[in-house]
Every structure is written in C-alpha cells, then in structure tokens.
Motif scaffolding. Sequence first.
Motif, mmCIF file in Angstrom:
data_model
loop_
_atom_site.group_PDB
_atom_site.id
_atom_site.type_symbol
_atom_site.label_atom_id
_atom_site.label_comp_id
_atom_site.label_asym_id
_atom_site.label_seq_id
_atom_site.Cartn_x
_atom_site.Cartn_y
_atom_site.Cartn_z
ATOM 1 N N MET A 54 -13.345 -45.386 -58.987
ATOM 2 C CA MET A 54 -13.739 -44.138 -59.588
ATOM 3 C C MET A 54 -15.225 -44.195 -59.894
ATOM 4 O O MET A 54 -15.741 -45.224 -60.323
ATOM 5 C CB MET A 54 -12.947 -43.890 -60.867
ATOM 6 N N GLN A 55 -15.895 -43.089 -59.708
ATOM 7 C CA GLN A 55 -17.310 -42.950 -60.045
ATOM 8 C C GLN A 55 -17.441 -41.927 -61.163
ATOM 9 O O GLN A 55 -16.758 -40.897 -61.155
ATOM 10 C CB GLN A 55 -18.121 -42.479 -58.844
ATOM 11 N N ILE A 56 -18.336 -42.211 -62.100
ATOM 12 C CA ILE A 56 -18.572 -41.322 -63.236
ATOM 13 C C ILE A 56 -20.050 -40.976 -63.272
ATOM 14 O O ILE A 56 -20.898 -41.876 -63.256
ATOM 15 C CB ILE A 56 -18.176 -42.003 -64.559
ATOM 16 N N ARG A 57 -20.355 -39.690 -63.331
ATOM 17 C CA ARG A 57 -21.738 -39.235 -63.530
ATOM 18 C C ARG A 57 -21.766 -38.412 -64.806
ATOM 19 O O ARG A 57 -20.950 -37.510 -64.984
ATOM 20 C CB ARG A 57 -22.208 -38.372 -62.363
ATOM 21 N N ILE A 58 -22.697 -38.740 -65.675
ATOM 22 C CA ILE A 58 -22.802 -38.036 -66.955
ATOM 23 C C ILE A 58 -24.199 -37.442 -67.068
ATOM 24 O O ILE A 58 -25.191 -38.122 -66.802
ATOM 25 C CB ILE A 58 -22.524 -38.992 -68.131
ATOM 26 N N GLN A 59 -24.237 -36.185 -67.465
ATOM 27 C CA GLN A 59 -25.511 -35.484 -67.589
ATOM 28 C C GLN A 59 -25.488 -34.620 -68.848
ATOM 29 O O GLN A 59 -24.505 -33.918 -69.104
ATOM 30 C CB GLN A 59 -25.714 -34.603 -66.358
ATOM 31 N N ALA A 60 -26.559 -34.675 -69.623
ATOM 32 C CA ALA A 60 -26.690 -33.797 -70.788
ATOM 33 C C ALA A 60 -27.211 -32.448 -70.305
ATOM 34 O O ALA A 60 -28.213 -32.384 -69.593
ATOM 35 C CB ALA A 60 -27.646 -34.395 -71.799
ATOM 36 N N VAL A 61 -26.497 -31.389 -70.679
ATOM 37 C CA VAL A 61 -26.899 -30.024 -70.333
ATOM 38 C C VAL A 61 -26.829 -29.219 -71.620
ATOM 39 O O VAL A 61 -25.749 -28.965 -72.143
ATOM 40 C CB VAL A 61 -25.975 -29.402 -69.262
ATOM 41 N N ASP A 62 -27.985 -28.841 -72.139
ATOM 42 C CA ASP A 62 -28.076 -28.132 -73.414
ATOM 43 C C ASP A 62 -27.353 -28.941 -74.497
ATOM 44 O O ASP A 62 -27.682 -30.085 -74.716
ATOM 45 C CB ASP A 62 -27.525 -26.702 -73.297
ATOM 46 N N GLU A 63 -26.347 -28.343 -75.129
ATOM 47 C CA GLU A 63 -25.602 -29.006 -76.205
ATOM 48 C C GLU A 63 -24.355 -29.722 -75.706
ATOM 49 O O GLU A 63 -23.524 -30.133 -76.502
ATOM 50 C CB GLU A 63 -25.194 -27.967 -77.259
ATOM 51 N N ALA A 64 -24.242 -29.845 -74.382
ATOM 52 C CA ALA A 64 -23.012 -30.401 -73.809
ATOM 53 C C ALA A 64 -23.282 -31.665 -73.006
ATOM 54 O O ALA A 64 -24.384 -31.889 -72.505
ATOM 55 C CB ALA A 64 -22.339 -29.365 -72.916
ATOM 56 N N LEU A 65 -22.243 -32.443 -72.880
ATOM 57 C CA LEU A 65 -22.227 -33.623 -72.032
ATOM 58 C C LEU A 65 -21.335 -33.269 -70.847
ATOM 59 O O LEU A 65 -20.134 -33.052 -71.016
ATOM 60 C CB LEU A 65 -21.638 -34.792 -72.818
ATOM 61 N N VAL A 66 -21.919 -33.132 -69.657
ATOM 62 C CA VAL A 66 -21.150 -32.793 -68.466
ATOM 63 C C VAL A 66 -20.798 -34.096 -67.761
ATOM 64 O O VAL A 66 -21.668 -34.888 -67.423
ATOM 65 C CB VAL A 66 -21.941 -31.862 -67.530
ATOM 66 N N VAL A 67 -19.507 -34.307 -67.582
ATOM 67 C CA VAL A 67 -18.999 -35.538 -66.984
ATOM 68 C C VAL A 67 -18.321 -35.177 -65.675
ATOM 69 O O VAL A 67 -17.357 -34.408 -65.661
ATOM 70 C CB VAL A 67 -17.999 -36.240 -67.931
ATOM 71 N N ARG A 68 -18.852 -35.722 -64.576
ATOM 72 C CA ARG A 68 -18.286 -35.471 -63.253
ATOM 73 C C ARG A 68 -17.668 -36.769 -62.746
ATOM 74 O O ARG A 68 -18.327 -37.801 -62.722
ATOM 75 C CB ARG A 68 -19.364 -34.965 -62.307
ATOM 76 N N VAL A 69 -16.413 -36.671 -62.364
ATOM 77 C CA VAL A 69 -15.647 -37.848 -61.955
ATOM 78 C C VAL A 69 -15.269 -37.703 -60.484
ATOM 79 O O VAL A 69 -14.931 -36.609 -60.030
ATOM 80 C CB VAL A 69 -14.371 -37.978 -62.823
ATOM 81 N N ARG A 70 -15.317 -38.814 -59.752
ATOM 82 C CA ARG A 70 -14.922 -38.837 -58.343
ATOM 83 C C ARG A 70 -13.910 -39.962 -58.141
ATOM 84 O O ARG A 70 -14.106 -41.061 -58.654
ATOM 85 C CB ARG A 70 -16.137 -39.078 -57.463
ATOM 86 N N GLY A 71 -12.821 -39.673 -57.439
ATOM 87 C CA GLY A 71 -11.813 -40.688 -57.154
ATOM 88 C C GLY A 71 -10.481 -40.329 -57.799
ATOM 89 O O GLY A 71 -10.184 -39.167 -58.039
ATOM 90 N N ASP A 72 -9.689 -41.346 -58.078
ATOM 91 C CA ASP A 72 -8.390 -41.160 -58.720
ATOM 92 C C ASP A 72 -8.506 -41.402 -60.222
ATOM 93 O O ASP A 72 -9.171 -42.351 -60.645
ATOM 94 C CB ASP A 72 -7.355 -42.133 -58.149
ATOM 95 N N LEU A 73 -7.872 -40.552 -61.002
ATOM 96 C CA LEU A 73 -7.871 -40.715 -62.455
ATOM 97 C C LEU A 73 -6.569 -41.405 -62.853
ATOM 98 O O LEU A 73 -5.554 -40.769 -63.105
ATOM 99 C CB LEU A 73 -8.031 -39.364 -63.150
ATOM 100 N N THR A 74 -6.618 -42.719 -62.855
ATOM 101 C CA THR A 74 -5.486 -43.553 -63.257
ATOM 102 C C THR A 74 -5.653 -43.914 -64.726
ATOM 103 O O THR A 74 -6.661 -43.568 -65.347
ATOM 104 C CB THR A 74 -5.458 -44.845 -62.431
#
Length: 112
Positions: A1-21
């Motif tokens: 699984m790959q995780i990308r985290i980015q701060a956007v304004d007042e939010a934390l945007v978390v984009r995940v790739r792969g299987d969520l086990t």
Amino acid sequence: MQIRIQAVDEALVVRVRGDLTRAAARELLGEIDKELAPTARDVVLNLQDVERVDADALAYLFRIQQRARSGARRFSLTGARDSALRLFECTNVAAKLDLAASEDDALRMSVR
C-alpha cells in the motif's frame, strides 16, 4: 500500500493506493496520527486508488474518525469503489461515516 498525505487548507488529504487490509489500515492510522499530532485538521481519506477494502480494516476507519473528532474536526471518505461501498452498506459503516461524492466535495464540507 502507498500513502500520500497533503495539507490542503484546514484539511489533511490522504490518498491511498493498493489494498486496505488490517495491516495497511493500522499503518494508515499511524501515518495520520503523526500528521494530526501537531495540529488538529479535518481528514479526507480518498480511496479512489484502493483496489480492495477488507472488513478487518473497518475498525481502523473508525479510529481515524475518532482521532479527527477528538480535535473537533471532521473525517470524510471519498472515491470508494462500488465493492467498498457495498461493504460499507452491509456492515452499516456507511451510516456512521461521512461519505463524499468527490475529494472537492469533502474539502468543501470541512470545518472552517
């Protein structure tokens, strides 16, 4: 699984790739905890690139929601595939989590 985290304004945007086990969701929770430690933020979890969500991972989604809410913030899910949405529906998870149609919609719903 790959995780990308980015701060956007007042939010934390978390984009995940792969299987969520279960193991992947535990890792995801740890990464989000690190980002939320210094500053409370809304969390937008984008599952667009997640191939499969295991039922064992659902408890971790609620833990992420609890972390966000403990700072009086919001947790939203977006981009879930039909198979994940069916899992959320049959386990009643959909009724307990904020599901947004798109990442942009989730960001607009963020607490400001």
